[in-house]
Design an enzyme around this catalytic site. Sequence first.
Site, short mmCIF file in Angstrom:
data_model
loop_
_atom_site.label_atom_id
_atom_site.label_comp_id
_atom_site.label_asym_id
_atom_site.label_seq_id
_atom_site.Cartn_x
_atom_site.Cartn_y
_atom_site.Cartn_z
N SER A 175 -2.68 -8.02 2.84
CA SER A 175 -3.10 -7.85 4.24
C SER A 175 -3.53 -9.19 4.83
O SER A 175 -3.29 -9.45 6.01
CB SER A 175 -4.25 -6.83 4.32
OG SER A 175 -3.81 -5.55 3.94
N HIS A 181 0.83 -1.21 0.00
CA HIS A 181 0.00 0.00 0.00
C HIS A 181 0.87 1.26 0.00
O HIS A 181 0.59 2.20 -0.73
CB HIS A 181 -0.90 0.04 1.24
CG HIS A 181 -1.90 -1.07 1.34
ND1 HIS A 181 -2.05 -1.86 2.45
CD2 HIS A 181 -2.84 -1.52 0.45
CE1 HIS A 181 -3.02 -2.75 2.26
NE2 HIS A 181 -3.51 -2.56 1.05
N ARG A 197 -1.57 -6.59 -8.27
CA ARG A 197 -0.43 -7.50 -8.06
C ARG A 197 -0.43 -8.60 -9.11
O ARG A 197 0.59 -9.02 -9.58
CB ARG A 197 -0.52 -8.14 -6.66
CG ARG A 197 -0.28 -7.17 -5.53
CD ARG A 197 -0.86 -7.68 -4.24
NE ARG A 197 -2.30 -7.65 -4.28
CZ ARG A 197 -3.09 -7.85 -3.25
NH1 ARG A 197 -2.56 -8.15 -2.09
NH2 ARG A 197 -4.39 -7.78 -3.37
P1 ADP Z 1 -9.82 -4.02 -0.28
O1 ADP Z 1 -10.50 -4.72 0.85
O2 ADP Z 1 -10.60 -2.87 -0.83
O3 ADP Z 1 -9.26 -4.92 -1.34
P2 ADP Z 1 -7.10 -3.68 0.64
O4 ADP Z 1 -6.68 -2.88 1.81
O5 ADP Z 1 -6.87 -5.16 0.72
O6 ADP Z 1 -8.60 -3.30 0.43
O7 ADP Z 1 -6.39 -3.17 -0.67
C1 ADP Z 1 -6.53 -1.83 -1.09
C2 ADP Z 1 -5.88 -1.70 -2.46
O8 ADP Z 1 -4.49 -1.95 -2.35
C3 ADP Z 1 -6.39 -2.69 -3.51
O9 ADP Z 1 -6.40 -2.04 -4.77
C4 ADP Z 1 -5.36 -3.76 -3.51
O10 ADP Z 1 -5.31 -4.44 -4.77
C5 ADP Z 1 -4.13 -2.94 -3.28
N1 ADP Z 1 -3.04 -3.72 -2.70
C6 ADP Z 1 -3.07 -4.55 -1.65
N2 ADP Z 1 -1.87 -5.11 -1.43
C7 ADP Z 1 -1.05 -4.61 -2.38
C8 ADP Z 1 0.31 -4.82 -2.73
N3 ADP Z 1 1.10 -5.65 -2.08
N4 ADP Z 1 0.79 -4.12 -3.78
C9 ADP Z 1 -0.02 -3.28 -4.46
N5 ADP Z 1 -1.31 -3.06 -4.21
C10 ADP Z 1 -1.82 -3.72 -3.19
#
Ligand code: ADP
Length: 162
Positions: A128, A17, A90
């Site tokens: 996450s 993130h 990803r």
């Molecule tokens: P959600 O529940 O909306 O998917 P997340 O907090 O899991 O929320 O993810 C928010 C955003 O960050 C999403 O677009 C997800 O694809 C992106 N994301 C999560 N992990 C990574 C990562 N390692 N690299 C890039 N983007 C990520």
Amino acid sequence: MRKAIFPGSFDPVTLGHTEIVARATALFDEVIVAIGANSAKASFFTLDERLEMLRLSFADIPNVRVQAYSNLTVDFARDEGARFLLRGLRTGQDLDYERPIALINRHMDARLETVFFITSGEHSHISSTLVREVIRYGRDAAGLVPPQILPLIHTKQKGVAP
Ligand code: ADP
């Protein structure tokens, strides 16, 4: 002013993130990292803990704001005057998941553009979900999350048995 919203659960915020946010701050005047608080998903960290972790992670970046919202993302974006939604990709699986969401959002608000960032290889294995498992079983989350949030994670680990 070009405002963008990076919506997510951030349960917890990871180095994946923070990479996206750092790259986005070069493109937008303000990036609002926003926790959608009405999601059907049950969270591991409370909303307050997740907000605090985001604040700690972005304290040094002046054009990042941290916020929670409980309405639809498109309505939150409109209220904030933001025309861009940011999401990270990803894998192809992420793209399959994100595509219909971006199209529905554009259907609801044609001025709203979803901008996708492809993660660097270094962070593409971080989610996450996996970080929560590491935390739940008492292992070290260093190298997966921003170092500033490690103390909060340690506190959580003391209070949560697997
Ligand atoms: P959600 O529940 O909306 O998917 P997340 O907090 O899991 O929320 O993810 C928010 C955003 O960050 C999403 O677009 C997800 O694809 C992106 N994301 C999560 N992990 C990574 C990562 N390692 N690299 C890039 N983007 C990520």
